[in-house]
Scaffold this active site. Structure first.
Site, PDB file in Angstrom:
ATOM      1  CE  LYS A 261      -3.822  -2.163   2.489  1.00 34.41           C
ATOM      2  NZ  LYS A 261      -4.820  -2.175   3.392  1.00 34.41           N
TER       3      LYS A 261
ATOM      4  CG  PHE B 257     -13.168   2.350   8.072  1.00 34.71           C
ATOM      5  CD1 PHE B 257     -12.754   1.673   7.015  1.00 34.71           C
ATOM      6  CD2 PHE B 257     -13.694   1.512   9.163  1.00 34.71           C
ATOM      7  CE1 PHE B 257     -12.782   0.179   7.169  1.00 34.71           C
ATOM      8  CE2 PHE B 257     -13.761   0.215   9.032  1.00 34.71           C
ATOM      9  CZ  PHE B 257     -13.410  -0.449   8.093  1.00 34.71           C
TER      10      PHE B 257
ATOM     11  NE  ARG C 133      -5.638 -12.317   5.775  1.00 36.08           N
ATOM     12  CZ  ARG C 133      -6.483 -11.275   5.957  1.00 36.08           C
ATOM     13  NH1 ARG C 133      -6.573 -10.480   4.891  1.00 36.08           N
ATOM     14  NH2 ARG C 133      -7.666 -10.784   6.815  1.00 36.08           N
TER      15      ARG C 133
ATOM     16  NE  ARG D 151      -2.222  -6.053   6.969  1.00 32.06           N
ATOM     17  CZ  ARG D 151      -3.368  -6.576   6.775  1.00 32.06           C
ATOM     18  NH1 ARG D 151      -4.105  -7.208   7.719  1.00 32.06           N
ATOM     19  NH2 ARG D 151      -3.994  -6.314   5.627  1.00 32.06           N
TER      20      ARG D 151
ATOM     21  CG  ASN E  16      -3.488  -2.528   7.336  1.00 30.28           C
ATOM     22  OD1 ASN E  16      -3.210  -2.160   6.018  1.00 30.28           O
ATOM     23  ND2 ASN E  16      -4.489  -3.015   7.678  1.00 30.28           N
TER      24      ASN E  16
ATOM     25  CG  HIS F 147      -5.055  -6.459   0.005  1.00 26.12           C
ATOM     26  ND1 HIS F 147      -6.237  -6.557   0.678  1.00 26.12           N
ATOM     27  CD2 HIS F 147      -5.106  -7.382  -0.888  1.00 26.12           C
ATOM     28  CE1 HIS F 147      -7.036  -7.566  -0.080  1.00 26.12           C
ATOM     29  NE2 HIS F 147      -6.304  -7.978  -0.974  1.00 26.12           N
TER      30      HIS F 147
HETATM   31  P1  IDP Z   1      -7.900  -6.932   5.924  1.00 31.14           P
HETATM   32  O1  IDP Z   1      -7.056  -5.863   5.013  1.00 31.14           O
HETATM   33  O2  IDP Z   1      -6.885  -7.534   7.177  1.00 31.14           O
HETATM   34  O3  IDP Z   1      -8.314  -8.214   4.905  1.00 31.14           O
HETATM   35  P2  IDP Z   1     -10.617  -6.002   5.855  1.00 31.14           P
HETATM   36  O4  IDP Z   1     -11.472  -6.215   6.941  1.00 31.14           O
HETATM   37  O5  IDP Z   1     -10.708  -6.600   4.671  1.00 31.14           O
HETATM   38  O6  IDP Z   1      -9.203  -6.334   6.478  1.00 31.14           O
HETATM   39  O7  IDP Z   1     -10.337  -4.182   5.803  1.00 31.14           O
HETATM   40  C1  IDP Z   1      -9.681  -3.827   4.481  1.00 31.14           C
HETATM   41  C2  IDP Z   1      -8.610  -2.585   5.024  1.00 31.14           C
HETATM   42  O8  IDP Z   1      -9.598  -1.459   5.666  1.00 31.14           O
HETATM   43  C3  IDP Z   1      -7.967  -2.693   6.138  1.00 31.14           C
HETATM   44  O9  IDP Z   1      -6.490  -3.496   5.645  1.00 31.14           O
HETATM   45  C4  IDP Z   1      -7.336  -1.307   6.782  1.00 31.14           C
HETATM   46  O10 IDP Z   1      -6.661  -0.685   6.006  1.00 31.14           O
HETATM   47  C5  IDP Z   1      -8.800  -1.019   6.590  1.00 31.14           C
HETATM   48  N1  IDP Z   1      -9.545  -1.271   8.067  1.00 31.14           N
HETATM   49  C6  IDP Z   1     -10.213  -2.281   8.438  1.00 31.14           C
HETATM   50  N2  IDP Z   1     -10.994  -2.293   9.613  1.00 31.14           N
HETATM   51  C7  IDP Z   1     -10.643  -1.037   9.811  1.00 31.14           C
HETATM   52  C8  IDP Z   1     -11.415  -0.054  10.972  1.00 31.14           C
HETATM   53  O11 IDP Z   1     -11.888  -0.890  11.845  1.00 31.14           O
HETATM   54  N3  IDP Z   1     -10.722   0.901  11.039  1.00 31.14           N
HETATM   55  C9  IDP Z   1      -9.810   1.701  10.171  1.00 31.14           C
HETATM   56  N4  IDP Z   1      -9.470   0.981   9.027  1.00 31.14           N
HETATM   57  C10 IDP Z   1      -9.747  -0.321   8.789  1.00 31.14           C
HETATM   58 MG    MG Z   2      -9.685  -8.043   3.394  1.00 27.97          MG
END
Ligand code: IDP
Ligand code: MG
Length: 169
Positions: free
Chosen positions: A10, A58, A91, A108, A122, A125
Site C-alpha cells: 500500500k 471509514f 495472511r 503489519r 497497515n 493487503h
Molecule cells: P484485511 O486487510 O486484514 O483483509 P479488511 O477487513 O478486509 O481487513 O479491511 C480492509 C482494510 O480496511 C484494512 O486492511 C485496513 O486498512 C482498513 N480497515 C479495516 N477495518 C478498519 C477499522 O476498523 N478502522 C480503520 N480501518 C480499517
Molecule cells: Mg480483506
C-alpha cells in the site's frame, strides 16, 4: 493445495521504503511471484477492491488511502504469489488487520500504525480467502500479466478498441 494470493504494498509501505523488507519477508514463505506491477489506483478500482466495506464509516478514508492521497505516493505495488497454501501463509506473515493487535514480528505489527484519524495504515493487503483472491486478482491483472494460467480464460477478438501504443522512434 496450490493457490494464488493478491498482495498489495500500500502507499504507506512504498513511502516508508519498505518494498525490499516486505519482499524479503515474503520470500520466507517459499511462494513464487507470478505477477508484479506498479499501479496508479483509480477511485473505481479502489472502491471495487474494498466493495465489502462500502457501508463502513471509514470507507471514504480507506479509498483515499489506497489511492495514495494521504502519502503523496499515488501508486501501489500489486503482486500475485502462487504456491502451497499461499493465502494462509501470506495472511500469517501480514498479521492482523489492526496493526496495534498484529504480532510484533508480522509485517503489519512491525511497520503499521493507526493514524490520528483512525485509519489503519497497515502497509500491505493480502487476500483473505480463495474466492476473494480470484475476484481481486481478476480486478488487478489481465490474464497475460500473470505467468501461469491462474484462472480459465477465453479469447475474444476486439474491434474498435482504442489503445495507447509506443510511437515509432
Ligand atoms: P484485511 O486487510 O486484514 O483483509 P479488511 O477487513 O478486509 O481487513 O479491511 C480492509 C482494510 O480496511 C484494512 O486492511 C485496513 O486498512 C482498513 N480497515 C479495516 N477495518 C478498519 C477499522 O476498523 N478502522 C480503520 N480501518 C480499517
Ligand atoms: Mg480483506
Amino acid at each position: 493445495m496450490n493457490q494464488n494470493s493478491l498482495i498489495l504494498i500500500k502507499p504507506d509501505g512504498l513511502v516508508k521504503s519498505l518494498t525490499g523488507n516486505i519482499l524479503t519477508r515474503m520470500s520466507e514463505t517459499k511462494l513464487e511471484i507470478v505477477a508484479a506491477k506498479i499501479v496508479r489506483v483509480s477511485p473505481e478500482l479502489a472502491k471495487a477492491h474494498y466493495q465489502h466495506l462500502a457501508d463502513k464509516p471509514f470507507f471514504d478514508e480507506l479509498i483515499t488511502y489506497l489511492q495514495g492521497q494521504l502519502h503523496d505516493r499515488r501508486k501501489v505495488m500489486a503482486m500475485v504469489y502462487w504456491g502451497e497454501d499461499a493465502i494462509n501463509k501470506v495472511r500469517a506473515l501480514a498479521g492482523a488487520t489492526n496493526p496495534e493487535e498484529a504480532e510484533p514480528t508480522s509485517i503489519r505489527g512491525a511497520y503499521g500504525r493507526i493514524t490520528s484519524k483512525g485509519i489503519y495504515e497497515n502497509v500491505i493487503h493480502a487476500s483473505s480467502d480463495a474466492i476473494e483472491a480470484e475476484r481481486e486478482i481478476k480486478l488487478w491483472f489481465e490474464p497475460d500479466e500473470i505467468i501461469l494460467d491462474a484462472f480459465p480464460t477465453k479469447t475474444e477478438t476486439l474491434n474498435d478498441v482504442k489503445k495507447r501504443v509506443w510511437a515509432k522512434a
